[in-house]
Design an enzyme around this catalytic site. Structure first.
Site, PDB file in Angstrom:
ATOM      1  N   ASP A  50     -12.089  -3.482   1.996  1.00 28.01           N
ATOM      2  CA  ASP A  50     -10.723  -3.751   1.550  1.00 28.01           C
ATOM      3  C   ASP A  50     -10.173  -2.711   0.558  1.00 28.01           C
ATOM      4  O   ASP A  50     -10.768  -2.458  -0.489  1.00 28.01           O
ATOM      5  CB  ASP A  50     -10.705  -5.128   0.887  1.00 28.01           C
ATOM      6  CG  ASP A  50      -9.315  -5.709   0.789  1.00 28.01           C
ATOM      7  OD1 ASP A  50      -8.448  -5.054   0.195  1.00 28.01           O
ATOM      8  OD2 ASP A  50      -9.102  -6.818   1.300  1.00 28.01           O
ATOM      9  N   SER A  55      -4.833  -3.355   2.535  1.00 30.76           N
ATOM     10  CA  SER A  55      -5.248  -4.667   3.023  1.00 30.76           C
ATOM     11  C   SER A  55      -4.171  -5.284   3.931  1.00 30.76           C
ATOM     12  O   SER A  55      -3.780  -4.684   4.920  1.00 30.76           O
ATOM     13  CB  SER A  55      -5.594  -5.574   1.836  1.00 30.76           C
ATOM     14  OG  SER A  55      -6.317  -6.699   2.248  1.00 30.76           O
TER      15      SER A  55
END
Length: 302
Positions: free
Chosen positions: A153, A38
């Site tokens: 993510d 991320s």
């Protein structure tokens, strides 16, 4: 000695990674491999590309994050809340058409296959695509189509990719964990006047009535007066809490199974998902925490 760096997920909290990199450079610690999840992939990828810490910090502090949020307007897509075309344009300004083969430091970005739940390690091809996939918060941003995968993510499956770093023949691993604390509790306030007063439930919205009924089913039917309406969590808060809960548990599991040699855990629990405007504070927190841990473990890296 080869040293690997695992940069964890955490959205705005990830700006502390910049402070960590600043501390590593001041301590003359050369990084031989980076893996990020991320926001860790975003900052780690920029650093691996050869961008200096000062340049990364400058971008973080000078970007008008509020303007970017306004430009990322709502979309009619069934897979995301926001139109991320401006985000991709913003990222392309810095990553351009760079590939993994162009990097100064070997690097990988972690993403999640939203259909299978599998971790996908991205370490070849276009750097921008890999980073965009790794930062794709489910529901908020649309998945990235990569080969046969629909990627979101990386923090969902591996918020601190220590295991990925371990696979690349490094002698020591430094990891940065940004979600070591439990998420803050959403505020749900209910005050009940138990006196024999006329019911005031009719003034509440349907959602407030449902919330009140779930918490106080007996009072709901006993004509007790609600003197203060229930403060339900905002939709964005619910998404944020859900992501944090998943990542906190995954981070705990990672730390039990694959322990880094040095673990840097900045205290960032008071910062939220979109606190990018507090970059200076977060960078300072990351720097101070990293210097403390590096000084404490100085002999391990020599």
């Amino acid at each position: 000695m080869k040293i690997g760096l695992a940069l964890g997920s955490g959205s705005a909290r990830g700006l502390t990674h910049i402070g960590v990199l600043k501390a590593l450079e001041e301590k003359n610690i050369k990084i031989d491999y980076i893996s990020g999840s991320s926001i860790g992939a975003l900052i780690g990828g920029a650093y691996a590309m050869g961008m200096s810490v000062a340049e990364i910090e400058d971008i973080a502090l000078q970007t008008d994050w509020k303007l970017m949020a306004r430009l990322m307007s709502p979309t009619f897509s069934m897979s995301a809340l926001l139109n991320d075309s401006y985000l991709r344009e913003f990222l392309s300004t810095y990553f351009k058409d760079k590939t993994f083969e162009d990097l100064k430091i070997p690097f990988s970005a972690i993403a999640t296959d939203i259909e299978t739940g599998d971790m996908v390690v991205l370490n070849s091809g276009e750097l921008l695509t890999a980073i965009r996939a790794s930062i794709s918060i489910p529901i908020v941003l649309s998945p990235v189509i990569y080969k046969n995968h629909k990627l979101v993510d990386g923090g969902l499956v591996n918020p601190i990719p220590v295991d990925v770093v371990r696979e690349h023949n490094v002698d020591k691993i430094i990891a940065v964990n940004l979600i070591n604390t439990a998420p803050t509790k959403p505020e749900l306030k209910v005050e009940i006047d138990t006196k024999d007063l006329k019911d005031d439930l009719s003034n509440l919205s349907l959602n407030q009535k449902l919330e009140y009924f779930i918490k106080h089913p007996i009072d709901y039917f006993n004509d007790k007066k609600v003197t203060k309406s229930i403060e339900s969590p905002h939709f964005g808060k619910i998404i944020y809490q859900a992501l944090l809960i998943v990542q906190v548990q995954m981070a705990k599991l990672t730390m039990r199974v694959v322990k880094p040699d040095i673990l840097i855990q900045p205290e960032t629990s008071s910062y939220t998902l979109f606190d990018f405007s507090k970059g200076k504070e977060l960078i300072d927190i990351g720097y101070k925490c990293a210097m403390e841990e590096l000084n404490k473990n100085d002999s391990l890296l020599r």
